[in-house]
Design a protein around this motif. Structure first.
Motif, PDB file in Angstrom:
ATOM      1  N   LYS A 195      -8.272  -2.380   3.754  1.00  0.00           N
ATOM      2  CA  LYS A 195      -8.725  -1.126   4.370  1.00  0.00           C
ATOM      3  C   LYS A 195      -7.834   0.035   3.937  1.00  0.00           C
ATOM      4  O   LYS A 195      -8.316   1.122   3.619  1.00  0.00           O
ATOM      5  N   ALA A 196      -6.523  -0.223   3.896  1.00  0.00           N
ATOM      6  CA  ALA A 196      -5.582   0.817   3.477  1.00  0.00           C
ATOM      7  C   ALA A 196      -5.814   1.181   2.007  1.00  0.00           C
ATOM      8  O   ALA A 196      -5.808   2.363   1.645  1.00  0.00           O
TER       9      ALA A 196
ATOM     10  N   CYS B  94      -9.857   6.311  -2.031  1.00  0.00           N
ATOM     11  CA  CYS B  94     -10.801   7.371  -1.702  1.00  0.00           C
ATOM     12  C   CYS B  94     -10.105   8.737  -1.742  1.00  0.00           C
ATOM     13  O   CYS B  94     -10.595   9.681  -2.357  1.00  0.00           O
ATOM     14  N   GLU B  95      -8.917   8.815  -1.129  1.00  0.00           N
ATOM     15  CA  GLU B  95      -8.168  10.069  -1.097  1.00  0.00           C
ATOM     16  C   GLU B  95      -7.770  10.539  -2.495  1.00  0.00           C
ATOM     17  O   GLU B  95      -7.621  11.724  -2.747  1.00  0.00           O
TER      18      GLU B  95
ATOM     19  N   THR C 123       0.831  -1.213   0.000  1.00  0.00           N
ATOM     20  CA  THR C 123       0.000   0.000   0.000  1.00  0.00           C
ATOM     21  C   THR C 123       0.867   1.265   0.000  1.00  0.00           C
ATOM     22  O   THR C 123       0.473   2.293  -0.532  1.00  0.00           O
TER      23      THR C 123
ATOM     24  N   LYS D 105     -16.385   2.274  -1.615  1.00  0.00           N
ATOM     25  CA  LYS D 105     -17.299   3.327  -1.131  1.00  0.00           C
ATOM     26  C   LYS D 105     -18.428   2.756  -0.286  1.00  0.00           C
ATOM     27  O   LYS D 105     -19.047   3.443   0.505  1.00  0.00           O
TER      28      LYS D 105
ATOM     29  N   THR E  73      -8.595   0.969   0.339  1.00  0.00           N
ATOM     30  CA  THR E  73      -9.841   1.735   0.263  1.00  0.00           C
ATOM     31  C   THR E  73      -9.592   3.209   0.570  1.00  0.00           C
ATOM     32  O   THR E  73     -10.070   4.099  -0.132  1.00  0.00           O
ATOM     33  N   LYS E  74      -8.798   3.442   1.625  1.00  0.00           N
ATOM     34  CA  LYS E  74      -8.515   4.804   2.067  1.00  0.00           C
ATOM     35  C   LYS E  74      -7.717   5.559   0.992  1.00  0.00           C
ATOM     36  O   LYS E  74      -8.053   6.691   0.632  1.00  0.00           O
TER      37      LYS E  74
END
Lengths: 263, 311
Positions: free
Chosen positions: A207-208, A214-215, A178, A259, A210-211
């Motif tokens: 999870k990382a 998103c960013e 990531t 999302k 996804t973040k």
């Protein structure tokens, strides 16, 4: 395509390296209808021990054959590795939803999609890479150490650009996959913006991803792994929290949009 | 030439006539829709729905299941859409099957929720029976209704007053005397009892020193609990007159037969649906074959046919 319960003949079942195995079985029905991201649920042995089936993602198909890539991690997968060529496996599949292919996502067509594979998460992503090879996906593979890196040769053979990350720096980028993803997005921000990220691997990695997605305002699709009792959506055992309540990893997933998840 | 009998599988459970005695257990079959790819649902004796409550329930935190020796633990926590959405969205497809639909119901806080549900379902012609789930181990209660004979009697009496439909009371095996509870259900007007719900159980991940399911403990099901269930069916059969629907680890015809011989008039296939979606259908044909082989014309010859051991 509707799933079916079938007896499928084992064509090959070989150790690839360490505890990693390849298994091929014959099933025209599953081979011809399976989509990347879907899985099969296998009764590894007759009788009640182990009781439940073992869900394994589809690694690939060829003609009427279905290919699985699995790691021997417990009693169930050990029994599967003992199954011989010519024996019949009790298989239910294809199960679950599938990855949405690029182009369907926000109408963006010409950006290379990014595939992020952590450990055994490479297994379903090879199947995806094969289906979308014309879009020349960029594949990031992560592992603790070089010897644990999986499927890089297969991704390269499909024409993918492959970058690797190892926690101990024994191969490629030193650090998490990531962190490599963040670095690449910074460097190549103009060329990858808007493309889709597909990921499969351990939950902290997902999870990382996804973040990060998103960013960077990039769509992400994550293939989740979960213990399952039925695999067909009946028991409500394998749920994950989403914006619209709990959803079943086996039936509503295993692929979810970043999302959508609220974990 | 030996003339083989053609066995008749029909059976009466209280006010309910079944064309065969094989049902699917609540919570293991959803509302039927997940199984249409694998079996012809019309062949089933009856379908028992996932338990419905007055309000929708999200259910318990995941992880909710784990595998155990010859069994599994679950703590789903009665996740369901609530009665209104069930009637609007789930019941229509069940109605079309033209087989008896048994709706499992439960209360969360107030036993009166049972009467609210029963009144609403009483009006629906296609609902053939109500199963009173007074034995779910996953609601974080200190004591279940079915762990007390008086509570069981009062609850069943309460529901009996508001509906004429066939009532099946599902009991917990976590009791001192199953016959005492079954007698209470019978005395209160239950048409049948369903034996058994899951047994309380726990499993621990020793590396993490954490329970394997988030709710700490759950309900144990599968072949591991079958001997417990068979004994409870046999005990209750010796004491009560109303029919027993036997369940607990039924995987195949052989295990189903144990329950009939012990005294069950019908059986439910539960956890086996997860492993072999065809289990219930295979048991129906297996049962027919067994009866034909043993010259049994109807189920009454088989039910409770247990004999003492002889040399």
């Amino acid at each position: 395509m509707r799933p079916a319960q079938i007896k499928a003949k084992i064509i090959s079942n070989k150790r690839f390296k360490d505890s990693y195995w390849h298994l091929e079985f014959e099933s025209r029905l599953i081979a011809e209808s399976a989509l990347p991201g879907q899985f099969v649920n296998i009764k590894v042995a007759d009788g009640v021990e182990p009781l439940l089936r073992r869900p394994l993602s589809i690694h690939g198909t060829a003609g009427s054959r279905v290919r699985l890539f699995y790691e021997v991690v417990g009693a169930g997968t050990r029994l599967l590795s003992n199954r011989r060529v010519g024996e019949f496996l009790d298989v239910i599949g294809p199960l679950g939803n599938s990855f949405s292919l690029p182009g369907k996502l926000q109408g963006v067509k010409f950006q290379p999609p990014i595939l992020v594979a952590g450990g055994m998460g490479a297994a379903p992503l090879v199947f995806l890479a094969k289906k979308i090879r014309s879009s020349r996906p960029l594949v990031l593979i992560g592992a603790r150490t070089k010897s644990k890196l999986l499927c890089s040769r297969e991704f390269k053979a499909l024409g993918c650009q492959v970058k690797i990350a190892t926690d101990d720096g024994s191969g490629g980028f030193k650090g998490r996959v990531t962190e490599l993803l963040i670095q690449l997005l910074r460097q190549e921000i103009s060329s990858v913006r808007g493309s889709a990220i597909y990921a499969c691997g351990p939950r902290p990695m997902l999870k990382a991803v996804t973040k990060i997605a998103c960013e960077n305002n990039i769509d992400s699709q994550l293939s989740l792994e979960e213990h399952m009792a039925c695999g067909i959506g009946a028991c409500l055992g394998c749920v994950v929290a989403t914006k619209s309540g709990y959803k079943r990893v086996c039936k509503d997933g295993p692929v979810f949009s970043g999302k959508e998840l609220t974990w | 030439m030996v003339k083989q009998v053609k066995p008749d599988l029909d059976v009466r459970i209280g006010k309910l006539d079944l064309k065969n005695p094989v049902m699917v257990a609540s919570g293991t079959f959803g509302y039927g829709e997940e199984f249409v790819d694998f079996i012809d649902l019309k062949k089933l004796g009856a379908i028992v729905t996932k338990t419905i409550t007055v309000s929708p329930r999200l259910g318990n935190l995941p992880p909710r299941t784990c595998e155990t020796p010859a069994g599994m633990l679950n703590s789903i926590g009665l996740e369901n859409p609530g009665i209104d959405k069930f009637i609007a969205e789930k019941l229509p497809s069940l109605k079309k099957l033209d087989i008896p639909v048994i709706v499992s119901i439960a209360s969360i806080e107030d036993p009166d929720e049972f009467t609210v549900l029963a009144r609403q379902l009483d009006k629906i012609k296609e609902v053939s029976a109500l199963e009173l789930n007074i034995s779910c181990p996953n609601l974080h209660k200190d004591k279940l209704i079915s762990q007390d004979a008086k509570d069981t009697f009062e609850l069943v009496s309460l529901v009996r007053k508001v509906t004429g439909k066939c009532l099946i009371t599902k009991l917990s095996p976590n009791v001192i005397s199953i016959s005492e509870i079954a007698l209470a259900a019978e005395a209160a007007g239950s048409d049948a009892v369903a034996l058994i719900n899951t047994l309380g159980g726990m499993s621990i991940d020793v590396d993490k020193r954490q329970p394997k399911i988030a709710s700490w403990s759950g309900g144990l099901s599968g072949p591991a609990i079958r001997p417990v269930a068979v004994k409870m069916v046999w005990e209750a059969h010796n004491k009560i007159k109303i029919p027993i629907i036997g369940m607990g680890g039924i995987m195949d015809t052989q295990s189903a037969l144990e329950f009939f011989i012990a005294g069950a008039s019908a059986i439910s296939v539960g956890t086996a649906n997860f492993i072999n979606p065809r289990a219930s259908i295979e048991i129906i044909s297996g049962l027919k074959a067994y009866m034909a082989d043993n010259n049994m014309r109807n189920l009454s010859v088989l039910i409770g046919s247990l004999k003492a051991c002889k040399d």
